[in-house]
Scaffold this motif. Structure first.
Motif, short mmCIF file in Angstrom:
data_model
loop_
_atom_site.label_atom_id
_atom_site.label_comp_id
_atom_site.label_asym_id
_atom_site.label_seq_id
_atom_site.Cartn_x
_atom_site.Cartn_y
_atom_site.Cartn_z
N MET A 54 0.82 -1.22 0.00
CA MET A 54 0.00 0.00 0.00
C MET A 54 0.85 1.26 0.00
O MET A 54 0.52 2.25 -0.66
CB MET A 54 -0.93 0.00 1.22
CG MET A 54 -2.10 -0.96 1.11
SD MET A 54 -3.18 -0.83 2.55
CE MET A 54 -4.58 -1.83 1.99
N PHE A 55 1.96 1.25 0.74
CA PHE A 55 2.78 2.44 0.84
C PHE A 55 3.56 2.75 -0.44
O PHE A 55 4.22 3.79 -0.53
CB PHE A 55 3.76 2.33 2.01
CG PHE A 55 3.16 2.70 3.33
CD1 PHE A 55 2.69 3.99 3.55
CD2 PHE A 55 3.07 1.78 4.34
CE1 PHE A 55 2.14 4.35 4.77
CE2 PHE A 55 2.52 2.12 5.58
CZ PHE A 55 2.05 3.41 5.78
N THR A 56 3.49 1.88 -1.43
CA THR A 56 4.14 2.17 -2.71
C THR A 56 3.13 2.29 -3.85
O THR A 56 3.52 2.40 -5.00
CB THR A 56 5.15 1.05 -3.07
OG1 THR A 56 4.48 -0.21 -3.16
CG2 THR A 56 6.24 0.96 -2.02
N ALA A 57 1.84 2.29 -3.52
CA ALA A 57 0.80 2.23 -4.55
C ALA A 57 0.17 3.58 -4.85
O ALA A 57 -0.69 3.65 -5.73
CB ALA A 57 -0.29 1.23 -4.13
N PHE A 58 0.58 4.65 -4.16
CA PHE A 58 -0.11 5.92 -4.32
C PHE A 58 0.87 7.08 -4.48
O PHE A 58 2.00 7.04 -3.99
CB PHE A 58 -1.02 6.20 -3.11
CG PHE A 58 -2.01 5.11 -2.85
CD1 PHE A 58 -3.15 4.98 -3.62
CD2 PHE A 58 -1.80 4.18 -1.84
CE1 PHE A 58 -4.06 3.96 -3.40
CE2 PHE A 58 -2.70 3.16 -1.60
CZ PHE A 58 -3.83 3.05 -2.38
N GLU A 59 0.39 8.11 -5.15
CA GLU A 59 1.17 9.34 -5.33
C GLU A 59 0.18 10.49 -5.42
O GLU A 59 -0.90 10.36 -5.99
CB GLU A 59 2.01 9.26 -6.60
CG GLU A 59 2.87 10.50 -6.85
CD GLU A 59 3.75 10.33 -8.09
OE1 GLU A 59 4.64 9.47 -8.05
OE2 GLU A 59 3.50 11.04 -9.09
N SER A 60 0.56 11.62 -4.84
CA SER A 60 -0.35 12.75 -4.87
C SER A 60 0.42 14.06 -4.88
O SER A 60 1.59 14.11 -4.52
CB SER A 60 -1.29 12.72 -3.64
OG SER A 60 -0.56 13.03 -2.47
N SER A 61 -0.26 15.11 -5.29
CA SER A 61 0.26 16.45 -5.11
C SER A 61 -0.02 16.87 -3.68
O SER A 61 -0.64 16.13 -2.91
CB SER A 61 -0.42 17.41 -6.09
OG SER A 61 -1.82 17.41 -5.86
N SER A 62 0.42 18.04 -3.29
CA SER A 62 0.16 18.52 -1.94
C SER A 62 -1.33 18.79 -1.76
O SER A 62 -2.05 19.10 -2.71
CB SER A 62 0.97 19.78 -1.64
OG SER A 62 0.58 20.83 -2.52
N VAL A 63 -1.78 18.67 -0.52
CA VAL A 63 -3.18 18.91 -0.17
C VAL A 63 -3.23 20.13 0.75
O VAL A 63 -2.50 20.19 1.75
CB VAL A 63 -3.80 17.70 0.54
CG1 VAL A 63 -5.25 17.98 0.93
CG2 VAL A 63 -3.72 16.47 -0.35
N GLU A 64 -4.07 21.09 0.41
CA GLU A 64 -4.21 22.31 1.20
C GLU A 64 -5.54 22.28 1.95
O GLU A 64 -6.59 22.02 1.37
CB GLU A 64 -4.17 23.55 0.31
CG GLU A 64 -2.90 23.70 -0.52
CD GLU A 64 -1.70 24.10 0.33
OE1 GLU A 64 -1.92 24.63 1.43
OE2 GLU A 64 -0.56 23.89 -0.13
#
Length: 595
Positions: free
Chosen positions: A247-257
């Motif tokens: 799970m810890f290698t399955a996601f990517e995101s931009s920053s969240v404000e």
């Protein structure tokens, strides 16, 4: 509070993962799910029902009955159809989720309402946009919640289903966009005790890849952990760790404000209280990296009692790539022996944290005094991990201000109080790093500062700092620690008023004044040092520098000591000095400068 069977859980979790990705909050529930009574007999029993009065589908390749079944929570049964959904638009004016929870003879109802869910320009399971006018929850602990509009673009329904293994995504290993341009307008939460306003949330993009484990695997692991209690089997532990690593290698995101929150209510004594965060940013997530989180304007206050405020708090990122690699190479069944052998390697590389502008004024629970503290800034930075140990350390604090009590059991603080000091403004720094190529530890800065008192700065070099010092073999690490040697040491002392306080007090006891006592103490200090360094080449110069410092002619004193022989002074040298302190004198070169 919910403990359904595996099949029921699978449907519920599938729906939640799909729709919560689209709706940002708000659980999505299974069709008609009834939780059978579990042991013990008083365990909660929850009934869920989902009502969708109307669905308006334009240009849809799925009929209304199938869409109704899907949005009622039966995602798993229609996963392949949903992944290929094509429609000009799908509009659902209202989704009502009703939950009745019964514990013994008592029951409570909760109603969640989603208003005006609209998907447009849907092609092969990707919606050009998804919008929700708002949602509400009633019956929540005798309270209610109102959430504002939500919107996102390029919502990849097929991608969500593939991520969780609900459709065949064989061969896909790359991250793909799940949504872009997420915007959530915030909302409110109200109970008899507290009322909270939540600010907007925005995020530019979220990506994911299919997990290596299916929903059935995840649910089965969770059930096994619950069933086996405090002593799960090696097979269960192994599966859990492998799932988490995946799970810890399955996601990517931009920053969240996040624009923050503001809560007002009352405490247990009916006093008004305030809890607020002015803003928060979560950095971009990437495979193996848990992002940094920064919060601004944290406030906690109880009227008539006290407050605790932090201007800025940053929890730095955590690098999980090392532990993940260890888990990926581990066997399927992980027993206690494996955990013991690999515990250090499972420690993630946490980069540290920092905070600034701390203001605290609260009652001391043990006395009638108040604890009044201010901290200008604090930072802890950890880097260059070796087997779970950071080999590069930096920590500092500035303007740590607090009032001194009238009396204290701490002898050093009591001495300052007796000298007339009513408050302290302190700071410190520790900056050290390991040089692997040279087997040294550089002590770049170990210092303590007291405003209007003094500053003491220590720098130096430790030698014989081999790789074994950070190794997994405890005996070898202990032997390496015992082999450390001091090659160079420098001490800088700056007097900013402490000597005046001390000498004024001592002189008063002698019926004199500080100006009269200074040259007397300076001469005593010089004579003592020259006698101690008898035979050393620069004994007279060192004594003269100390005289100048103690007499007040100089405000800064530097003592520089370098070992005459490599690698430096080791443990056995200091052990010998316990009975013969002068034995160290011939092993170092000492220089002193006062200015």
């Amino acid at each position: 509070m919910i403990s359904p069977t595996s099949r029921q859980r699978l449907g519920a979790v599938a729906a939640a993962c799909l729709l919560s990705t689209a709706l940002s909050a708000g659980p999505a529930w299974a069709q008609k799910v009834k939780t059978p009574a579990a042991e013990p007999a008083a365990a909660p029993v929850t009934d869920f029902t989902v009502e969708i009065p109307t669905i308006a589908a334009v240009g849809s390749n799925l009929d209304e009955a199938t869409l109704r079944d899907i949005f009622s929570g039966n995602v798993a049964s229609h996963a392949d159809e949903l992944a290929g959904l094509t429609a000009t638009s799908i509009t659902i004016p209202e989704i009502l989720v009703k939950a009745t929870t019964t514990i013994g003879d008592a029951s409570s109802d909760t109603v969640i309402t989603f208003s005006d869910l609209v998907l447009t320009d849907v092609t092969d399971g990707v919606a050009g946009s998804v919008k929700l006018a708002g949602s509400s929850m009633d019956g929540l602990e005798e309270g209610s919640a109102e959430m504002g509009p939500f919107a996102a673009s390029n919502f990849n329904i097929a991608g969500v289903l593939g991520t969780y293994g609900l459709v065949d995504a064989t061969g896909q290993t790359e991250l793909e966009t799940i949504y872009t341009d997420l915007q959530f307008e915030g909302g409110t939460l109200t109970t008899p005790e507290v009322s909270c306003n939540f600010g907007p949330v925005t995020a530019a993009e979220f990506k994911a890849r299919p997990l290596k484990y299916s929903f059935a695997d995840i649910i089965g692991m969770a059930e096994a952990m619950e069933r086996e209690g405090e002593t799960p089997s090696p097979e269960t532990i192994g599966k859990a760790l492998h799932i988490y690593a995946d799970m810890f290698t399955a996601f990517e995101s931009s920053s969240v404000e996040f624009a923050g929150l503001d809560c007002k209510g009352t405490d247990d004594e009916d006093r008004p209280l305030t809890v607020a965060i002015k803003g928060m940013t979560m950095g971009g997530m990437s495979p193996g990296i848990y992002p940094a989180i920064t919060m601004d304007g944290l406030e906690f206050a109880v009227e008539g009692d006290g407050h605790f405020n932090i201007g800025k708090l940053e929890i730095k990122q955590t690098d999980l790539s090392g532990p993940i690699a260890v888990v990926e190479a581990a066997p399927a069944a992980i027993d206690e022996a494996w955990l013991e052998a690999n515990m250090r390697s499972l420690i993630p590389a946490f980069a540290g944290f920092s905070f600034a502008d701390v203001d605290m004024d609260v009652p001391d629970p043990e006395t009638d005094e108040r604890i009044v503290i201010g901290i200008g800034a604090f930072e802890l930075a950890l880097d260059a991990y070796r087997n779970g140990i950071p080999t590069d350390l930096y920590t500092s604090a500035s303007n740590f201000v607090f009032k001194l009590p009238a009396q204290t059991d701490d002898e050093q603080l009591q001495q300052l109080i007796d000298l007339g000091v009513t408050s302290l403004d302190l700071g410190f720094t520790v900056d050290a790093s390991w040089n692997e190529a040279e087997d040294t530890i550089a002590i770049d800065d170990v210092s303590v500062t007291g405003a209007n008192l003094a500053t003491v700065l220590l720098t130096g070099t430790l030698t014989n700092a081999t790789e074994a010092l950070f190794g997994l073999n405890e005996n070898a690490a202990m032997a390496a620690a015992m082999g450390l040697a001091i090659n160079h040491l420098r001490v800088d002392v700056t007097d900013a008023g402490l000597s005046d306080l001390i000498l004024t007090t001592v002189a008063a006891e002698q019926g004199s004044d500080a100006a009269t006592m200074r040259p007397i103490f300076a001469g005593l200090a010089e004579g003592t040092v020259v006698g101690l360094l008898a035979g050393a080449a620069d004994a007279q110069k060192v004594g003269a520098a100390i005289n100048s410092f103690v007499s007040g002619k100089a405000k800064q004193l530097t003592l520089d000591m370098t070992a005459k022989e490599e690698p430096g002074l080791g443990m056995f040298d200091f052990m010998a000095a316990e009975s013969d302190p002068a034995s160290l004198i011939g092993k170092v070169n000492i220089q002193a400068v006062a200015k």
